[in-house]
Design an enzyme around this catalytic site. Structure first.
Site, PDB file in Angstrom:
ATOM      1  N   GLU A 276       1.142   0.755  10.253  1.00 51.57           N
ATOM      2  CA  GLU A 276      -0.289   0.512  10.493  1.00 51.57           C
ATOM      3  C   GLU A 276      -1.001   1.761  11.003  1.00 51.57           C
ATOM      4  O   GLU A 276      -1.915   1.678  11.829  1.00 51.57           O
ATOM      5  CB  GLU A 276      -0.481  -0.627  11.516  1.00 51.57           C
ATOM      6  CG  GLU A 276      -0.113  -1.974  10.982  1.00 51.57           C
ATOM      7  CD  GLU A 276      -1.072  -2.426   9.909  1.00 51.57           C
ATOM      8  OE1 GLU A 276      -2.090  -1.746   9.692  1.00 51.57           O
ATOM      9  OE2 GLU A 276      -0.784  -3.448   9.282  1.00 51.57           O
ATOM     10  N   GLY A 277      -0.560   2.937  10.527  1.00 57.04           N
ATOM     11  CA  GLY A 277      -1.123   4.203  10.991  1.00 57.04           C
ATOM     12  C   GLY A 277      -0.290   4.706  12.151  1.00 57.04           C
ATOM     13  O   GLY A 277      -0.191   4.037  13.181  1.00 57.04           O
TER      14      GLY A 277
ATOM     15  N   CYS B 197      -8.363  -3.957   5.333  1.00 50.97           N
ATOM     16  CA  CYS B 197      -7.285  -4.870   5.752  1.00 50.97           C
ATOM     17  C   CYS B 197      -6.561  -4.298   6.975  1.00 50.97           C
ATOM     18  O   CYS B 197      -6.185  -5.038   7.895  1.00 50.97           O
ATOM     19  CB  CYS B 197      -6.265  -5.053   4.629  1.00 50.97           C
ATOM     20  SG  CYS B 197      -6.995  -5.613   3.087  1.00 50.97           S
TER      21      CYS B 197
ATOM     22  N   PHE C 215      -8.081  15.770   8.310  1.00 53.12           N
ATOM     23  CA  PHE C 215      -7.248  15.382   7.162  1.00 53.12           C
ATOM     24  C   PHE C 215      -7.515  16.249   5.938  1.00 53.12           C
ATOM     25  O   PHE C 215      -6.689  16.356   5.056  1.00 53.12           O
ATOM     26  CB  PHE C 215      -7.491  13.913   6.791  1.00 53.12           C
ATOM     27  CG  PHE C 215      -7.125  12.958   7.903  1.00 53.12           C
ATOM     28  CD1 PHE C 215      -5.805  12.844   8.312  1.00 53.12           C
ATOM     29  CD2 PHE C 215      -8.089  12.207   8.546  1.00 53.12           C
ATOM     30  CE1 PHE C 215      -5.455  11.978   9.347  1.00 53.12           C
ATOM     31  CE2 PHE C 215      -7.758  11.340   9.566  1.00 53.12           C
ATOM     32  CZ  PHE C 215      -6.436  11.225   9.974  1.00 53.12           C
TER      33      PHE C 215
ATOM     34  N   LEU D 202       0.840  -1.201   0.000  1.00 51.18           N
ATOM     35  CA  LEU D 202       0.000   0.000   0.000  1.00 51.18           C
ATOM     36  C   LEU D 202       0.876   1.254   0.000  1.00 51.18           C
ATOM     37  O   LEU D 202       0.755   2.113  -0.866  1.00 51.18           O
ATOM     38  CB  LEU D 202      -0.928  -0.007   1.235  1.00 51.18           C
ATOM     39  CG  LEU D 202      -1.827   1.224   1.376  1.00 51.18           C
ATOM     40  CD1 LEU D 202      -2.806   1.341   0.206  1.00 51.18           C
ATOM     41  CD2 LEU D 202      -2.609   1.176   2.701  1.00 51.18           C
TER      42      LEU D 202
END
Ligand code: TGC
Ligand code: FAD
Length: 394
Positions: free
Chosen positions: A373-374, A248, A393, A141
């Site tokens: 993962e963030g 995911c 954002f 990603l």
């Protein structure tokens, strides 16, 4: 109301969290714990030092233990509860975050999108072999210029007759160079789509990223696609938006909320044992008030974070856990695990900086876990949006 009990709490399970687990959950947890103690812990310091892992052997072992895609139903997957997956993640990450990564990338990031968004044929082709660890997957990603904002990705795929032509690159991909297939997210005229890219596809390369100072017992790679031609049945038919990859991430972040407490537990237990043995000023350092404070802070943090993770697991199994609540777990447990690791490192003094003990390794790994993962900031803003109704954002 019953009287209080005067039994001495177990220093390793102060709040008797084990009593909240079913017999089946304890059995699974103990099986994974014993595998990690026997097969991972004696070697992982060396793997970390050398910057490698025996990924094929580990994948087969985890396949035999039924841990790959364990919370998925059918296609050779174990079909356990989400809580069971979380408990396994704790034990794996008590070994090393890189080992938990191997399992969570395979199950949550490579198998899950095929399971959730794949065709019946794709599921039958890939999932049983991935569950056995015969086929290793990775998840592409992030790009060099698109990390926290993956929707800005440039990797793209265009239709060419009944095929697709994939171009671009991905960065920081766990298992990338050792994977047999990559699940790659790319921009198309139809939206963001997921592609199954076999590693032997002409035009596909996966060079390993070297000189990492964190998560060294894990392979991290760049993926490059130079006019990679893929037949139409290598695209996942079930999704054409960012909902695909973000779904995911829910799976993997859930596992990390548990796993981080495994790394923290390992640091606390190492510090407790060390402090009772290590003598200075003719006394074990565990007898000093300042050291006891550190040990108690660590113990409380590990217990509290484990209860949080378990609560999230129960909510998940009842079908009522939201992505923002997963953010709560990833955000709070990872930052607290990092605090525990740093505190444990100080208890071990100079020994705390060596690989003879797991603490520095965990501490360094958790810097990656804090970011992937963030990041901590991204999860803050996801929860911020949830409680204020305002999107930071855009
Ligand atoms: P947004 O515009 O809000 O939504 C786009 C579409 O996605 C849907 N959606 C979700 N679906 C499922 N789960 C979620 N959590 C979802 N969040 C949003 C949404 O409904 C919409 O669907 P549709 O069908 O209407 O189009 O999304 P955005 O692009 O603005 O996202 C913002 C943000 C910040 C949440 C997202 O960009 C984000 O999460 N950024 C962090 C990136 C990240 O975590 N990357 C991780 C890469 S993988 C990795 O690190 C692996 S480590 C591996 C290891 O463990 O070793
Ligand atoms: P950036 O997005 O550039 O962020 C830099 C800093 O800016 C961070 O502190 C961030 O929080 C902050 N920031 C960014 N946006 C905002 C904002 N809006 N408000 C406030 N602060 C902000 N990715 C995959 O796809 N697959 C994998 O398998 C994978 N494995 C990985 C393994 C390792 C070892 C590592 C280190 C990373 C891996 N990643 C993977 C990538 C990981 O998900 C990204 O590193 C992560 O999403 C952050 O992106 P970035 O590094 O580009 O940081």
């Amino acid at each position: 109301m019953s009287d209080v009990s005067f039994a001495t709490p177990d220093p390793h399970d102060f709040l008797d969290i084990d009593a909240l687990l079913s017999e089946e959950e304890v059995l699974l947890r103990d099986t994974v714990r014993s595998y990690v103690e026997n097969e991972i812990n004696p070697h992982v310091g060396d793997w970390w030092d050398e910057g490698t892992i025996p990924h094929q052997q580990l994948a087969r072992d985890f396949g035999e233990l039924g841990m790959l895609g364990m919370h998925l139903e059918g296609y050779g997957c174990a079909g356990t509860s989400a809580t069971a997956y979380g408990l396994a993640s704790i034990e794996l990450e008590a070994g090393d975050s890189g080992i938990r990564s191997l399992v969570s990338v395979q199950g949550s990031l490579a198998m899950f999108p095929i399971w959730k968004f794949g065709s019946e044929e794709q599921k039958e082709t890939w999932l049983p072999r991935m569950a056995k660890g015969e086929v290793i997957g990775c998840f592409g990603l992030t790009e060099a210029d698109s990390g926290s904002d993956p929707a800005s990705m440039r990797t793209n795929a265009k239709r060419d007759g009944s095929d697709w032509i994939l171009n671009g690159s991905k960065m920081w991909i766990t298992n990338g160079s050792v994977a047999d297939i990559a699940v790659v997210w790319a921009r198309t005229d139809e939206g963001i789509r997921g592609f199954i890219v076999p590693s032997d596809s002409p035009g596909f390369e996966a060079p390993e990223i070297k000189k990492k100072a964190s998560l060294r017992a894990s392979i991290t790679s760049e993926l490059t696609f130079d006019n990679v031609r893929l037949p139409d049945d290598f695209v996942l038919p079930g999704v054409a938006s960012m909902r695909g990859p973000l779904s995911c991430l829910n799976e993997a972040r859930f596992g990390i909320a548990f796993g981080a407490m495994g790394a923290a537990r390992s640091c606390y237990e190492t510090a407790l044992a060390y402090a009772k043995e290590r003598v200075q000023f003719d006394q074990p350092i565990a007898s000093f008030q300042l050291t006891q404070r550190k040990l108690v802070e660590m113990m409380v943090t590990v217990q509290r974070g484990t209860i949080l993770a378990l609560h999230l697991g129960r909510m998940r199994d009842e079908g009522r856990l939201t992505p923002e609540q997963i953010s709560f777990g990833k955000f709070d447990n990872v930052r607290n695990a990092l605090d525990v690791a740093r505190t444990a490192r100080s208890v071990l003094g100079a020994n705390g900086i060596t690989l003879e003990y797991p603490v520095f390794r965990h501490m360094s790994n958790l810097e990656t876990v804090f970011t992937y993962e963030g990041t901590n900031e991204i999860h803050t803003l996801m929860m911020g949006q949830s409680i204020t109704g305002l999107n930071a954002f855009s």
